[in-house]
Design a protein around this motif. Sequence first.
Motif, PDB file in Angstrom:
ATOM      1  N   LEU A 141      -1.688  11.367 -10.380  1.00 29.01           N
ATOM      2  CA  LEU A 141      -0.968  11.132  -9.130  1.00 29.01           C
ATOM      3  C   LEU A 141      -1.847  11.407  -7.915  1.00 29.01           C
ATOM      4  O   LEU A 141      -1.890  10.619  -6.970  1.00 29.01           O
ATOM      5  CB  LEU A 141       0.300  11.989  -9.076  1.00 29.01           C
ATOM      6  N   TRP A 176       3.753   4.979  -3.011  1.00 30.28           N
ATOM      7  CA  TRP A 176       3.178   6.001  -3.880  1.00 30.28           C
ATOM      8  C   TRP A 176       4.073   7.242  -3.905  1.00 30.28           C
ATOM      9  O   TRP A 176       4.335   7.809  -4.959  1.00 30.28           O
ATOM     10  CB  TRP A 176       1.767   6.354  -3.392  1.00 30.28           C
ATOM     11  N   CYS A 180       5.903   8.776  -7.124  1.00 29.00           N
ATOM     12  CA  CYS A 180       5.678  10.179  -7.508  1.00 29.00           C
ATOM     13  C   CYS A 180       6.995  10.919  -7.642  1.00 29.00           C
ATOM     14  O   CYS A 180       7.194  11.685  -8.595  1.00 29.00           O
ATOM     15  CB  CYS A 180       4.801  10.887  -6.475  1.00 29.00           C
TER      16      CYS A 180
END
Length: 194
Positions: A141, A176, A180
């Motif tokens: 990540l 993103w 996540c």
Amino acid sequence: MAYLPTLLLAAVAKLVTNVAAGVSLGLIGVWALLFFSMLSQAVLVPIALEEMHGNRLELGKAAAVLLQRRLSVVGTALLLSVPVALGLMLLVVPGLILMSVWLVAMPVCVIDKLPPLASLSRSSRLTKTVRGKAFALASLLIVSSGIVTPLLEYILEPMAGAALSLAGTLLWNGGWGAACAGVVAVVYDELSGS
């Protein structure tokens, strides 16, 4: 929107000619990215968990929960982001180790309604048996963002200018961050047995 302050810091850091000031702004940017991603997790993880269980949670209701837990959420985000950012800046691996230990601290804070230190402690207990997998996931990540964001800036800025580069980076970081939060929601759901 959570990533806008981080991107603005990065844009200002590019304009600074003093190396020390530029590095300082870059370091603050790393911390801000972690801090604001934790705050976005506080809103997005409960929504993802409800969806996973076949329920619907409106964004407004998730935001209301965040407002009720605001001190614990901000405290957890600060207690997590400062040492992780320092670890990432110093040698990278210590930051990744801390991130893997505290991977589910924000869902614990919001869902289990625990105060900041108890959230970090419970996250540590929950991730203890899967620490290697949590380390790999945290690495993926963090590294994916660390590679794609500068790459986007490198490609977009010469082609489209600074404003469109900022917009493209903001879109990437928003997507993103949502991804996540979804991943963290799944991990928390599995580890907590919800």
